[in-house]
Design a protein around this motif. Structure first.
Motif, PDB file in Angstrom:
ATOM      1  N   ASN A  57       0.659  -1.120  -0.037  1.00 13.27           N
ATOM      2  CA  ASN A  57       0.074  -0.171  -0.068  1.00 13.27           C
ATOM      3  C   ASN A  57       0.831   1.402   0.099  1.00 13.27           C
ATOM      4  O   ASN A  57       0.568   2.246   0.580  1.00 13.27           O
ATOM      5  N   ILE A  58       1.997   1.083  -0.780  1.00 12.05           N
ATOM      6  CA  ILE A  58       2.806   2.464  -0.935  1.00 12.05           C
ATOM      7  C   ILE A  58       1.977   3.588  -1.475  1.00 12.05           C
ATOM      8  O   ILE A  58       0.988   3.695  -2.356  1.00 12.05           O
ATOM      9  N   SER A  59       2.292   4.572  -0.563  1.00  6.15           N
ATOM     10  CA  SER A  59       1.757   5.976  -0.801  1.00  6.15           C
ATOM     11  C   SER A  59       2.876   7.027  -1.329  1.00  6.15           C
ATOM     12  O   SER A  59       3.920   6.675  -1.285  1.00  6.15           O
ATOM     13  N   ALA A  60       2.295   8.020  -2.108  1.00  3.22           N
ATOM     14  CA  ALA A  60       3.234   8.980  -2.601  1.00  3.22           C
ATOM     15  C   ALA A  60       3.948   9.939  -1.228  1.00  3.22           C
ATOM     16  O   ALA A  60       3.180  10.069  -0.535  1.00  3.22           O
ATOM     17  N   LEU A  61       5.056  10.255  -1.754  1.00  6.07           N
ATOM     18  CA  LEU A  61       5.625  11.268  -0.663  1.00  6.07           C
ATOM     19  C   LEU A  61       6.186  12.464  -1.083  1.00  6.07           C
ATOM     20  O   LEU A  61       6.946  12.498  -2.015  1.00  6.07           O
ATOM     21  N   GLY A  62       6.106  13.541  -0.535  1.00  3.89           N
ATOM     22  CA  GLY A  62       6.377  14.927  -0.911  1.00  3.89           C
ATOM     23  C   GLY A  62       6.943  15.551   0.279  1.00  3.89           C
ATOM     24  O   GLY A  62       7.132  14.975   1.304  1.00  3.89           O
ATOM     25  N   GLY A  63       6.874  17.003   0.250  1.00  4.79           N
ATOM     26  CA  GLY A  63       7.144  17.382   1.609  1.00  4.79           C
ATOM     27  C   GLY A  63       8.420  18.499   1.182  1.00  4.79           C
ATOM     28  O   GLY A  63       8.685  18.835  -0.028  1.00  4.79           O
ATOM     29  N   SER A  64       9.295  18.978   2.069  1.00  5.90           N
ATOM     30  CA  SER A  64      10.300  19.801   1.927  1.00  5.90           C
ATOM     31  C   SER A  64      11.663  19.607   2.797  1.00  5.90           C
ATOM     32  O   SER A  64      11.430  19.147   3.865  1.00  5.90           O
ATOM     33  N   ASP A  65      12.550  19.872   2.163  1.00  2.00           N
ATOM     34  CA  ASP A  65      13.969  19.309   2.502  1.00  2.00           C
ATOM     35  C   ASP A  65      14.576  20.804   2.761  1.00  2.00           C
ATOM     36  O   ASP A  65      14.410  21.759   2.147  1.00  2.00           O
ATOM     37  N   LEU A  66      15.891  20.805   3.597  1.00  2.00           N
ATOM     38  CA  LEU A  66      16.615  21.829   3.811  1.00  2.00           C
ATOM     39  C   LEU A  66      17.925  21.573   3.387  1.00  2.00           C
ATOM     40  O   LEU A  66      18.637  20.597   3.678  1.00  2.00           O
ATOM     41  N   SER A  67      18.373  22.542   2.357  1.00  2.00           N
ATOM     42  CA  SER A  67      19.765  22.181   1.853  1.00  2.00           C
ATOM     43  C   SER A  67      20.793  23.678   2.161  1.00  2.00           C
ATOM     44  O   SER A  67      20.113  24.748   2.343  1.00  2.00           O
ATOM     45  N   VAL A  68      21.958  23.267   2.171  1.00  5.19           N
ATOM     46  CA  VAL A  68      22.881  24.156   2.302  1.00  5.19           C
ATOM     47  C   VAL A  68      23.648  24.603   1.120  1.00  5.19           C
ATOM     48  O   VAL A  68      23.935  23.785   0.263  1.00  5.19           O
ATOM     49  N   PHE A  69      23.410  25.999   0.610  1.00  5.95           N
ATOM     50  CA  PHE A  69      24.076  26.455  -0.574  1.00  5.95           C
ATOM     51  C   PHE A  69      25.399  26.225  -0.703  1.00  5.95           C
ATOM     52  O   PHE A  69      26.288  26.629   0.313  1.00  5.95           O
ATOM     53  N   GLN A  70      25.874  25.636  -1.736  1.00  7.80           N
ATOM     54  CA  GLN A  70      27.480  25.331  -1.940  1.00  7.80           C
ATOM     55  C   GLN A  70      28.248  26.470  -1.687  1.00  7.80           C
ATOM     56  O   GLN A  70      29.207  26.359  -1.230  1.00  7.80           O
ATOM     57  N   TYR A  71      27.823  27.731  -2.005  1.00 12.08           N
ATOM     58  CA  TYR A  71      28.409  28.732  -1.928  1.00 12.08           C
ATOM     59  C   TYR A  71      28.547  29.520  -0.661  1.00 12.08           C
ATOM     60  O   TYR A  71      29.006  30.698  -0.490  1.00 12.08           O
ATOM     61  N   THR A  72      27.730  29.060   0.391  1.00 11.08           N
ATOM     62  CA  THR A  72      27.753  30.013   1.575  1.00 11.08           C
ATOM     63  C   THR A  72      29.113  30.209   2.155  1.00 11.08           C
ATOM     64  O   THR A  72      30.110  29.508   2.043  1.00 11.08           O
ATOM     65  N   LYS A  73      29.219  31.228   2.845  1.00  9.97           N
ATOM     66  CA  LYS A  73      30.580  31.697   3.606  1.00  9.97           C
ATOM     67  C   LYS A  73      30.347  31.424   5.026  1.00  9.97           C
ATOM     68  O   LYS A  73      31.284  31.537   5.647  1.00  9.97           O
ATOM     69  N   HIS A  74      29.361  30.677   5.390  1.00  8.88           N
ATOM     70  CA  HIS A  74      29.225  30.392   6.957  1.00  8.88           C
ATOM     71  C   HIS A  74      28.313  29.125   7.056  1.00  8.88           C
ATOM     72  O   HIS A  74      27.547  28.951   7.288  1.00  8.88           O
ATOM     73  N   LYS A  75      29.413  28.138   6.512  1.00  3.97           N
ATOM     74  CA  LYS A  75      28.800  26.852   6.537  1.00  3.97           C
ATOM     75  C   LYS A  75      28.368  26.296   7.946  1.00  3.97           C
ATOM     76  O   LYS A  75      27.285  25.826   8.176  1.00  3.97           O
ATOM     77  N   ASP A  76      29.252  26.657   9.116  1.00  2.00           N
ATOM     78  CA  ASP A  76      28.786  26.065  10.379  1.00  2.00           C
ATOM     79  C   ASP A  76      27.739  26.746  10.704  1.00  2.00           C
ATOM     80  O   ASP A  76      26.838  25.962  11.416  1.00  2.00           O
ATOM     81  N   ALA A  77      27.481  27.865  10.704  1.00  2.00           N
ATOM     82  CA  ALA A  77      26.303  28.603  11.224  1.00  2.00           C
ATOM     83  C   ALA A  77      25.122  28.082  10.410  1.00  2.00           C
ATOM     84  O   ALA A  77      23.976  27.858  10.944  1.00  2.00           O
ATOM     85  N   ALA A  78      25.174  27.773   9.061  1.00  2.00           N
ATOM     86  CA  ALA A  78      24.066  27.346   8.137  1.00  2.00           C
ATOM     87  C   ALA A  78      23.646  25.906   8.753  1.00  2.00           C
ATOM     88  O   ALA A  78      22.499  25.320   8.975  1.00  2.00           O
ATOM     89  N   LEU A  79      24.801  25.085   9.057  1.00  2.00           N
ATOM     90  CA  LEU A  79      24.493  23.736   9.296  1.00  2.00           C
ATOM     91  C   LEU A  79      23.935  23.947  10.991  1.00  2.00           C
ATOM     92  O   LEU A  79      22.921  22.764  11.207  1.00  2.00           O
TER      93      LEU A  79
END
Length: 420
Positions: free
Chosen positions: A300-322
């Protein structure tokens, strides 16, 4: 809005999720992050109407992290894709971006989303084990982890318990055969009544049913849309139109209006937002309706959607973003998000909370999530899905031969997949 309209959030009937990650609100003039006086400012692009509530969560994050300021920008859905493309081209964009699950392959392939494969070593909140397996699938492209599940969207069966009981069903239909039988018996009430509503314009419907019938959809780069499992699923969906238990055309009523009263359409499949809408707009139905996991064939597989959070590759503040993404991944944060915008948490532990466990109609979504899958995470999927809608219309409106139509569609899918 009309009942069965493709883009109405209240009507995803037997239709699936058009991927949820809508990008929302209003844009802002600046998207750059900065550091000043010992404080780091990160920019978060939110998508969908819910983004307008995101600053409330961001303020709580700032209380725990006083050296980080979060600037939220809300992007309108119809502008978000182009704005993201511009950000990729200029390498000037947000630090954190909400991604609809179907957009992940395109932007990951463009190299604009940071690989988070090892991020959980420092931020255990990001570990894949915290989330439903189906949600985790949406974050992986080319053996890289380019996002973290934020909130989920899946489909379950909504049904009028009182009307189903009158035709011999004390519980929700549990199999394809029972669903078809119940729909025909409900249609037999006569008049303008139907048994179920199926929106054939919802692109994920047949793919969801095909998976329930054992189809893998794709074998690597080879489409399987003319194989028996897929073809029989299309025939099953078309059977509701052929026997008249589902309306073929817009019947001029919105979802709630058709569900309440005499129950012109007493069964449909939709997402979690409908729980609140029915409670708000049809309080007289209390005790007369319920949700249930989808009826099964092979599964009885259902479809799945929603939203993810990603970190932009060119961020200058990786740790703060994570650090911000990790905060958004905590069960308590996702439960607060549930209160604000009624979005279902992707973190499995959040589903142990009484707010979800004590509401039987919401609890069902957590059960269904154990058996929900996203559409294939490939760039070409949207083009394939749109091609299917055109083929399917030839069947349910024009009476075209299902096998021949699926042979032609499969060939079209092969052509789409062969293009890089």
């Amino acid at each position: 809005m009309k009942f069965l309209s493709k883009k109405v959030a209240t009507v995803a009937l037997l239709g699936s999720l058009v991927v949820s990650g809508a990008l929302a609100g209003c844009s802002s003039s600046s998207s750059s992050s900065s550091s000043k006086d010992g404080q780091t400012t990160i920019t978060v692009w939110g998508m969908g109407e819910e983004a307008k509530s995101l600053p409330k969560i961001a303020k709580e994050f700032e209380k725990e992290n006083p050296k980080i300021h979060v600037q939220v920008q809300a992007l309108p859905w119809d502008k978000a894709h182009d704005k993201l493309l511009t950000a990729v081209a200029s390498k000037q964009g947000p630090d954190v971006v909400q991604m609809g699950t179907t957009w992940i392959p395109e932007f990951a392939s463009a190299g604009s989303l940071m690989d988070l494969s090892s991020a959980a070593d420092k931020y255990p909140e990001l570990a894949a084990d915290n989330f439903f397996d189906g949600s985790v699938q949406t974050t992986k492209v080319d053996n890289k982890v380019v996002g973290v599940p934020w909130y989920i969207d899946t489909r379950v069966l909504y049904y009028r318990t009182d009307l189903l009981k009158k035709v011999g069903y004390d519980q929700a239909p549990k199999t394809w055969e029972e669903l078809s039988d119940a729909a025909k018996k409900l249609k037999a009430r006569g008049g303008n009544n139907y048994g179920i509503s199926i929106d054939a314009n919802e692109q994920s419907l047949s793919f969801m049913l095909a998976r329930q019938n054992g189809s893998q959809l794709l074998d690597g780069n080879k489409p399987l849309f003319n194989q028996k499992e897929f073809v029989d699923a299309v025939k099953y969906m078309d059977s509701f139109f052929k026997n008249g238990s589902a309306p073929k055309n817009d019947i001029g009523l919105d979802a709630v209006a058709a569900f309440k009263g005499d129950g012109i359409v007493p069964m449909f499949i939709s997402g979690p937002w409908m729980v609140k809408i029915i409670n708000d707009q049809a309080p007289e139905l209390k005790g007369k309706w319920a949700t249930a996991v989808l009826p099964a064939k092979e599964n009885n597989i259902s479809a799945l959607g929603g939203s993810d959070l990603s970190v932009f590759q060119y961020t200058k503040h990786k740790d703060a973003a994570l650090k911000f993404v990790a905060y958004m991944s905590k069960p308590e944060t996702q439960l607060e998000w549930l209160k604000l915008v009624n979005a279902m948490p992707a973190n499995k532990k959040a589903w142990e909370d009484p707010a979800l466990q004590n509401d039987p109609n919401l609890k069902v979504f957590g059960e269904q999530m154990k058996n929900s899958q996203p559409v294939p995470v490939i760039q070409q999927w949207e083009q394939i899905a749109q091609a299917f809608l055109k083929s399917n219309e030839q069947i349910f409106r024009g009476g075209a031969d299902v096998q021949k139509t699926m042979d032609d569609f499969n060939q079209k899918a092969e052509e789409i997949l062969s293009k890089k």
